[in-house]
Design a protein around this motif. Structure first.
Motif, PDB file in Angstrom:
ATOM      1  N   UNK A  20       0.864  -1.173   0.000  1.00  0.00           N
ATOM      2  CA  UNK A  20       0.000   0.000   0.000  1.00  0.00           C
ATOM      3  C   UNK A  20       0.904   1.227   0.000  1.00  0.00           C
ATOM      4  N   UNK A  21       0.691   2.124  -0.967  1.00  0.00           N
ATOM      5  CA  UNK A  21       1.522   3.303  -1.110  1.00  0.00           C
ATOM      6  C   UNK A  21       0.705   4.572  -0.883  1.00  0.00           C
ATOM      7  N   UNK A  22       1.358   5.610  -0.385  1.00  0.00           N
ATOM      8  CA  UNK A  22       0.769   6.942  -0.286  1.00  0.00           C
ATOM      9  C   UNK A  22       1.788   7.940  -0.810  1.00  0.00           C
ATOM     10  N   UNK A  23       1.324   8.908  -1.569  1.00  0.00           N
ATOM     11  CA  UNK A  23       2.227   9.929  -2.109  1.00  0.00           C
ATOM     12  C   UNK A  23       1.532  11.279  -2.067  1.00  0.00           C
ATOM     13  N   UNK A  33       6.548  13.686  -1.512  1.00  0.00           N
ATOM     14  CA  UNK A  33       7.001  12.640  -0.585  1.00  0.00           C
ATOM     15  C   UNK A  33       6.150  11.406  -0.790  1.00  0.00           C
ATOM     16  N   UNK A  34       6.600  10.291  -0.213  1.00  0.00           N
ATOM     17  CA  UNK A  34       5.845   9.057  -0.333  1.00  0.00           C
ATOM     18  C   UNK A  34       6.065   8.180   0.893  1.00  0.00           C
ATOM     19  N   UNK A  64       0.240   6.531   4.942  1.00  0.00           N
ATOM     20  CA  UNK A  64      -0.107   7.956   5.035  1.00  0.00           C
ATOM     21  C   UNK A  64       0.793   8.653   6.048  1.00  0.00           C
ATOM     22  N   UNK A  65       0.977   8.026   7.206  1.00  0.00           N
ATOM     23  CA  UNK A  65       1.871   8.597   8.221  1.00  0.00           C
ATOM     24  C   UNK A  65       3.267   8.804   7.649  1.00  0.00           C
ATOM     25  N   UNK A  70       7.879  11.895   5.903  1.00  0.00           N
ATOM     26  CA  UNK A  70       9.053  11.865   5.022  1.00  0.00           C
ATOM     27  C   UNK A  70       9.268  13.139   4.220  1.00  0.00           C
ATOM     28  N   UNK A  71       8.322  14.050   4.223  1.00  0.00           N
ATOM     29  CA  UNK A  71       8.452  15.264   3.426  1.00  0.00           C
ATOM     30  C   UNK A  71       8.239  16.509   4.270  1.00  0.00           C
TER      31      UNK A  71
END
Length: 292
Positions: A20-23, A33-34, A64-65, A70-71
């Motif tokens: 599962x990815x979030x960007x 960020x991702x 999501x966290x 990360x950004x």
């Protein structure tokens, strides 16, 4: 409740089969960020493929966290969230709002005998002019018919069949809905983009089973806002708008520019897929005549 700022960023989620990815993107489409979390696939038997729905939601919340940490984008700068995800399968939510057992994935093969019957009897060919699709073992229409015959208790009143992205959005908003792309292999009239009683009749899907299908929303429609609970576990701001989105293959096709008749793309991944845009569903497009 704090509202998101007006000049900000967009968050996209991709709930894939194993990751599962979030960007986060700016409004020009640049990635800021991702984050990503893995989800284990369970194979109770070699031809079965399932996932723990709670673990998928936890992975989405963690991704999501990670994207927020990360950004440099702050949660209050997120203007909206939209999800895509693995298509087909069966993600059943009980009347209590909790998973009614594990999700059955699109890679599952338990409906193979049923598919043989559908193709050999001509049922697939009969429904094709309405749906424009031909089911395979992991499609929702086949899995719901299998549940109808083998797990009728999971079709209890108040239960709702979702798809992967819808389950993630349910965790964010509490909304139980899907869109026509995920519904396309579940018994839809492809021209009207609504559930088709004729397709259900042809495939032997009874009323009890039809009742677990959710409301259809346009992919661009807002399906809710981030709840207080979801804000607490994701780091998003309560009240952030969430939009319906599409199945992964349709979203990625549109994302690379497949928008006009004749445009096409190919994916070589967990599945090998070729998509071609068309506005013509005349008789020159035919399904296979055998399950073999």
């Amino acid at each position: 409740m704090n509202a998101p700022t007006s000049n900000g960023f967009l968050m996209g989620l991709d709930a894939g089969t194993s990751v599962v990815k979030a960007a986060i993107f700016d409004q020009a489409g640049n990635e800021m960020s991702r984050g990503a979390r893995t989800v284990p696939i369970v194979n109770p038997q070699p031809h079965l493929a399932e996932e723990d729905m709670d673990l998928v939601w936890e992975a989405a919340a963690g991704a999501i966290q990670d994207a927020l940490v990360n950004g440099s984008v702050r949660a209050e700068e997120i203007l909206g969230v939209c999800a895509t995800g693995q298509g087909d399968g069966s993600w059943m939510v009980g009347s209590d709002g909790k998973p009614a057992g594990p999700a059955i994935l699109w890679t599952d093969g338990r409906t193979g005998d049923l598919l043989d019957q559908w193709y050999d009897s001509g049922a697939v060919a009969k429904q094709f002019p309405i749906s424009g699709t031909g089911p395979y073992a992991g499609t929702t229409s086949a899995l719901l018919r299998w549940r109808q015959d083998n797990e009728p208790s999971l079709l209890a009143p108040g239960n709702t069949n979702l798809w992967c992205k819808d389950w993630v959005e349910y965790g964010l908003t509490g909304d139980l809905s899907t869109d026509p792309s995920d519904a396309s292999l579940a018994g839809i009239d492809v021209r009207a983009r609504t559930w088709s009683e004729d397709v259900f009749d042809i495939l032997g899907i009874d009323q009890r089973t039809r009742d677990v299908l959710p409301k259809l929303r346009n992919p661009t429609e807002q399906c809710g806002t981030v709840t207080r609970h979801a804000a607490g576990v994701t780091g998003l701001i309560e009240g952030t708008p969430v939009f319906k989105g599409q199945m992964d293959i349709t979203a990625s096709s549109l994302g690379v520019g497949v928008a006009r008749p004749g445009d096409c793309m190919a994916v070589i991944g967990t599945a090998g897929i070729v998509t071609v845009a068309t506005n013509d569903l005349s008789g020159d497009i035919l399904p296979r005549t055998s399950a073999g």
